[in-house]
Write a protein that holds these residues in place. Structure first.
Motif, PDB file in Angstrom:
ATOM      1  N   ARG A   9       2.340  13.196   0.156  1.00  0.00           N
ATOM      2  CA  ARG A   9       1.083  13.524   0.817  1.00  0.00           C
ATOM      3  C   ARG A   9       0.807  12.600   1.997  1.00  0.00           C
ATOM      4  O   ARG A   9       0.116  12.983   2.934  1.00  0.00           O
ATOM      5  CB  ARG A   9      -0.058  13.479  -0.201  1.00  0.00           C
ATOM      6  N   GLU A  30      -2.466  12.789   4.162  1.00  0.00           N
ATOM      7  CA  GLU A  30      -3.772  12.498   3.568  1.00  0.00           C
ATOM      8  C   GLU A  30      -3.688  11.148   2.893  1.00  0.00           C
ATOM      9  O   GLU A  30      -3.002  10.999   1.879  1.00  0.00           O
ATOM     10  CB  GLU A  30      -4.146  13.583   2.549  1.00  0.00           C
ATOM     11  N   ASP A  32      -5.378   8.596   0.781  1.00  0.00           N
ATOM     12  CA  ASP A  32      -6.509   8.303  -0.107  1.00  0.00           C
ATOM     13  C   ASP A  32      -6.001   7.509  -1.309  1.00  0.00           C
ATOM     14  O   ASP A  32      -4.838   7.117  -1.354  1.00  0.00           O
ATOM     15  CB  ASP A  32      -7.216   9.602  -0.545  1.00  0.00           C
ATOM     16  N   ILE A  33      -6.877   7.337  -2.295  1.00  0.00           N
ATOM     17  CA  ILE A  33      -6.494   6.473  -3.430  1.00  0.00           C
ATOM     18  C   ILE A  33      -5.271   7.015  -4.157  1.00  0.00           C
ATOM     19  O   ILE A  33      -4.452   6.253  -4.657  1.00  0.00           O
ATOM     20  CB  ILE A  33      -7.679   6.292  -4.387  1.00  0.00           C
ATOM     21  N   PHE A  63      -6.692  13.242   6.463  1.00  0.00           N
ATOM     22  CA  PHE A  63      -7.794  12.805   5.604  1.00  0.00           C
ATOM     23  C   PHE A  63      -7.652  11.319   5.347  1.00  0.00           C
ATOM     24  O   PHE A  63      -6.549  10.782   5.218  1.00  0.00           O
ATOM     25  CB  PHE A  63      -7.780  13.575   4.278  1.00  0.00           C
ATOM     26  N   ASP A  65      -9.801   8.176   3.122  1.00  0.00           N
ATOM     27  CA  ASP A  65     -10.983   7.720   2.374  1.00  0.00           C
ATOM     28  C   ASP A  65     -11.040   6.199   2.419  1.00  0.00           C
ATOM     29  O   ASP A  65     -10.211   5.560   3.077  1.00  0.00           O
ATOM     30  CB  ASP A  65     -10.976   8.279   0.944  1.00  0.00           C
ATOM     31  N   SER A  66     -12.013   5.611   1.735  1.00  0.00           N
ATOM     32  CA  SER A  66     -12.207   4.162   1.871  1.00  0.00           C
ATOM     33  C   SER A  66     -10.985   3.397   1.369  1.00  0.00           C
ATOM     34  O   SER A  66     -10.654   2.334   1.895  1.00  0.00           O
ATOM     35  CB  SER A  66     -13.471   3.730   1.137  1.00  0.00           C
ATOM     36  N   SER A  67     -10.290   3.953   0.364  1.00  0.00           N
ATOM     37  CA  SER A  67      -9.063   3.280  -0.102  1.00  0.00           C
ATOM     38  C   SER A  67      -8.015   3.297   0.995  1.00  0.00           C
ATOM     39  O   SER A  67      -7.259   2.332   1.163  1.00  0.00           O
ATOM     40  CB  SER A  67      -8.517   3.981  -1.343  1.00  0.00           C
ATOM     41  N   VAL A  69      -8.627   3.301   4.115  1.00  0.00           N
ATOM     42  CA  VAL A  69      -9.056   2.396   5.182  1.00  0.00           C
ATOM     43  C   VAL A  69      -8.546   0.976   4.918  1.00  0.00           C
ATOM     44  O   VAL A  69      -8.279   0.218   5.855  1.00  0.00           O
ATOM     45  CB  VAL A  69     -10.605   2.425   5.316  1.00  0.00           C
ATOM     46  N   THR A  70      -8.362   0.632   3.606  1.00  0.00           N
ATOM     47  CA  THR A  70      -7.843  -0.725   3.317  1.00  0.00           C
ATOM     48  C   THR A  70      -6.496  -0.935   3.987  1.00  0.00           C
ATOM     49  O   THR A  70      -6.170  -2.050   4.392  1.00  0.00           O
ATOM     50  CB  THR A  70      -7.698  -0.961   1.796  1.00  0.00           C
ATOM     51  N   ALA A  90     -13.083  13.474  12.052  1.00  0.00           N
ATOM     52  CA  ALA A  90     -13.425  13.124  10.680  1.00  0.00           C
ATOM     53  C   ALA A  90     -12.901  11.731  10.328  1.00  0.00           C
ATOM     54  O   ALA A  90     -13.609  10.921   9.730  1.00  0.00           O
ATOM     55  CB  ALA A  90     -12.866  14.167   9.717  1.00  0.00           C
TER      56      ALA A  90
ATOM     57  N   SER B 344     -13.710   0.162  -2.962  1.00  0.00           N
ATOM     58  CA  SER B 344     -12.635   1.109  -2.639  1.00  0.00           C
ATOM     59  C   SER B 344     -11.621   1.029  -3.768  1.00  0.00           C
ATOM     60  O   SER B 344     -11.288  -0.039  -4.245  1.00  0.00           O
ATOM     61  CB  SER B 344     -11.987   0.732  -1.305  1.00  0.00           C
ATOM     62  N   GLY B 345     -11.174   2.176  -4.198  1.00  0.00           N
ATOM     63  CA  GLY B 345     -10.238   2.203  -5.316  1.00  0.00           C
ATOM     64  C   GLY B 345     -10.947   2.571  -6.610  1.00  0.00           C
ATOM     65  O   GLY B 345     -12.156   2.786  -6.641  1.00  0.00           O
ATOM     66  N   VAL B 384      -9.619  -8.369   1.317  1.00  0.00           N
ATOM     67  CA  VAL B 384      -8.775  -7.172   1.248  1.00  0.00           C
ATOM     68  C   VAL B 384      -7.287  -7.516   1.262  1.00  0.00           C
ATOM     69  O   VAL B 384      -6.478  -6.828   0.650  1.00  0.00           O
ATOM     70  CB  VAL B 384      -9.133  -6.183   2.389  1.00  0.00           C
ATOM     71  N   PHE B 390     -11.899  -3.436  -0.752  1.00  0.00           N
ATOM     72  CA  PHE B 390     -13.121  -3.942  -0.131  1.00  0.00           C
ATOM     73  C   PHE B 390     -14.292  -3.215  -0.750  1.00  0.00           C
ATOM     74  O   PHE B 390     -14.109  -2.293  -1.540  1.00  0.00           O
ATOM     75  CB  PHE B 390     -13.088  -3.826   1.402  1.00  0.00           C
ATOM     76  N   GLU B 464     -19.203  12.801   0.947  1.00  0.00           N
ATOM     77  CA  GLU B 464     -17.880  12.999   1.554  1.00  0.00           C
ATOM     78  C   GLU B 464     -17.160  14.168   0.917  1.00  0.00           C
ATOM     79  O   GLU B 464     -17.018  14.241  -0.301  1.00  0.00           O
ATOM     80  CB  GLU B 464     -17.035  11.729   1.397  1.00  0.00           C
ATOM     81  N   VAL B 469     -16.397  16.536   8.453  1.00  0.00           N
ATOM     82  CA  VAL B 469     -16.856  15.240   8.934  1.00  0.00           C
ATOM     83  C   VAL B 469     -18.002  14.804   8.027  1.00  0.00           C
ATOM     84  O   VAL B 469     -18.779  15.632   7.553  1.00  0.00           O
ATOM     85  CB  VAL B 469     -17.317  15.358  10.409  1.00  0.00           C
TER      86      VAL B 469
END
Lengths: 109, 518
Positions: A9, A30, A32-33, A63, A65-67, A69-70, A90, B344-345, B384, B390, B464, B469
């Protein structure tokens, strides 16, 4: 999607920058986590390199997500200067909402 | 499925197959029997036609002798000459008689002496010149003989031809393997009964055993009753064995079928038990995740002057604990600090980080620090690069009495505020999340929100969605808040949660609601 990422993915690719100065990192798919482990090995290899200028090409990123972004943050913490481009609205907005737009020179608006 | 039920199913299958086998065997047997009877009756009909032709031969024989006698004026020499040609069997007797008023007078004799019926020559006087063969019966002797006679119908009607033929020794029919009826058990009786005394001849000891058939065949002036049976199957050994083959195969199928059903049912029972066990384990694990999460989250406090309500829902993957949290700490009556955060996570690392941050905030507040300082100090708690995590945090200080709201955000959404004028998203400057190094000091934004008002702080799970968006989700929440703002706080949060997670959001979701009137 599968033909882009070889059944996975998310994918992270590292190439020399077109101008020969530093690296170009592409993120595809994508992120994500759930797909984080798929780029973990490439990320560790990337973070083992000498700090140098780096450009993030986010054109293939659909896509984030915050994970996810790490990953961007850890890259940004290790290399300098770091720039990013080609992010979809997005994706850019996710970075911007987290208050990190300045770090990557992304404008989510 | 219990063992008893298993047994019942396989028993039913076995019984069903056995019943089908029984019916098929019966039908096969009936068909086989029917064809046997049909074949036997054809064989007997053949025997009948042989007998009829034999009777015709005898009649022609006597009629010819009679005709010669009539034509020669009963000349004994002519009778002797012609009669000797008609004697084809040893022990036969052929004689010419004249019937007069005084009785019967023998004119000539060929072959052995006649035994003559019990009433002697008088039996002959009863005959009429019909030209028909008359069977006079079986005469006891060594051997027994069959007596028969004929009076020519034309010419000198006082002449009569009398004959006796020996019956086979012991009335046993000679074996003729080439005969079309060879192999049949046959008995021929003179007359229309099966009186043993009237037995002409038989291939076996009488009476004939087995499935017999009877046939009456005209024989001269009387008839011959044929009784026949077939000791072997006329249609062949396969036809005879067919019912047994069907029975054997059917029984084997019944046993095999029942065994298969038993085997498959047992396998299925095991699979069902495993599935039930897995489901129980899944529920148990899910229960552990939920219990742990709830244990890490605070009970909603009762504050003076501020209504507080909160909702937490786990995302799709409920097996894992999440990193979302909220907290509300009372500063003084009418004034409180609230926190909404998101690690996150997922999983245990996220949950433990969440717990340590939640208690850190409480500790810093207890030391009397302002929310700006609290946020700045939190930055030292997470990195991080080390933790690979984070946290986004929204810290707010609500002075309900003054209608004043102060906010600091580390990568987190500002709250939605619902007043009589409608619902709006409060814009507050966002610093990078906790765990991301930042030299930008946290500066609180102050907003005047006089009551009655409702504040909604939330985590990204509420807004989300993949493929859109985040602003679309924020707008959806704002509109839903405006629509439900008139309700009491608890039902309002229930409805918001239902609206915002109707499409099955993947992430955890926290919604914290504060309501005050100033």
């Amino acid at each position: 999607m599968d033909e882009l990422t070889g059944g996975r993915r998310a994918r992270l690719t590292v190439t020399p920058a077109p101008d020969g100065n530093g690296l170009q990192v592409g993120l595809v798919g994508e992120l994500d986590i759930a797909s984080l482990p798929e780029v973990a090995a490439q990320l560790d290899a990337l973070l083992a390199r000498e700090p140098q200028p780096l450009h993030l090409d986010l054109a293939g990123l659909q896509f984030l997500d915050s994970s996810g972004v790490t990953v961007l943050v850890r890259i940004a913490n290790h290399f300098a200067p770091v720039t990013a481009g080609n992010a979809s609205p997005a994706v850019a907005r996710v970075v911007q909402v987290l208050g990190l737009a300045d770090r990557f020179g992304l404008d989510g608006r | 499925m219990t063992k008893r039920r298993l047994r019942r199913v396989s028993t039913v299958v076995a019984v069903l197959l056995l019943v089908i086998t029984g019916v098929l065997t019966f039908l096969t047997w009936r068909v086989s029997e029917h064809s046997e009877q049909r074949l036997l009756s054809r064989q007997l009909a053949l025997v009948g036609s042989l007998l009829t032709s034999q009777a015709a031969v005898l009649q022609v024989q006597l009629a010819d002798v009679g005709q010669v006698a009539v034509n020669t004026g009963a000349n004994p020499a002519a009778f002797a000459r012609f009669g000797s040609t008609q004697l084809r069997q040893t022990g036969q007797s052929l004689s010419l008689w004249r019937i007069g008023d005084g009785g019967a007078e023998r004119l000539a004799l060929q072959g052995v002496d006649p035994l003559m019926p019990a009433d002697g020559a008088d039996a002959l006087t009863a005959l009429r010149p019909t030209g028909e063969l008359v069977i006079l019966g079986i005469l006891p002797g060594e051997p027994d003989r069959l007596a028969y006679a004929l009076m020519p119908a034309e010419g000198n009607t006082d002449l009569l031809v009398y004959a006796e033929s020996p019956l086979p020794d012991g009335r046993r029919m000679p074996e003729t393997p080439d005969s079309p009826v060879a192999g049949l058990d046959l008995a021929l009786y003179l007359g229309r009964t099966t009186d043993p005394a009237q037995l002409l001849e038989a291939t076996v000891a009488t009476p004939v055993d087995g499935e017999t058939q009877r046939l009456e065949v005209p024989f001269g002036s009387t008839a011959v009753t044929v009784v026949g049976a077939s000791p072997t199957h006329l249609a062949g050994p396969l036809s005879a064995a067919l019912p047994w083959i069907v029975l054997g195969v059917g029984c084997a199928l019944a046993v095999g079928g029942a065994a298969t059903v038993e085997f498959v049912s047992r396998r299925r029972a095991v699979a069902e038990r495993l599935a039930a066990e897995n489901e129980r384990l899944y529920r148990e694990q899910r229960g552990i995740a939920g219990t742990l999460q709830l244990a890490l989250l605070p009970t909603v406090p009762e504050l003076c002057g501020v209504d507080v309500a909160a909702r937490y829902v786990a995302g799709v993957d409920e097996l894992e604990v999440g990193g979302d949290w909220f907290d509300v700490v009372e500063h003084r009556p009418g004034c409180c600090v609230f926190v909404v955060g998101d690690i996150s996570g997922r999983g245990l690392p996220a949950a433990t980080t969440m717990a340590s941050l939640r208690f850190a905030v409480r500790a810093y507040l207890a030391e009397g620090h302002d929310i700006e300082t609290v946020l700045t100090r939190m930055r030292d708690l997470l990195d991080v690069d080390v933790d690979h995590q984070f946290a986004t945090v929204l810290l707010g200080e609500l002075d309900a009495t003054a209608g004043r709201l102060r906010l600091v955000s580390a990568g987190h959404f500002g709250p939605v505020v619902v007043t009589e004028d409608g619902a709006r998203l409060v814009d507050c400057p966002v610093t990078p999340p906790i765990g991301v190094p930042s030299r930008v000091p946290a500066r609180a934004t102050t907003v005047q929100v006089p009551g009655p008002a409702t504040l909604l702080a939330f985590t990204d799970g509420a807004v989300e969605r993949r493929g859109e968006v985040v602003d679309t989700g924020l707008e959806r929440l704002r509109r839903a808040a405006a629509e439900t703002g008139g309700q009491p706080l608890e039902p309002m949060l229930d409805e918001l949660l239902e609206t915002m997670t109707a499409d099955g959001g993947k992430d955890d979701t926290v919604i914290l609601g504060l309501r005050w009137t100033s």
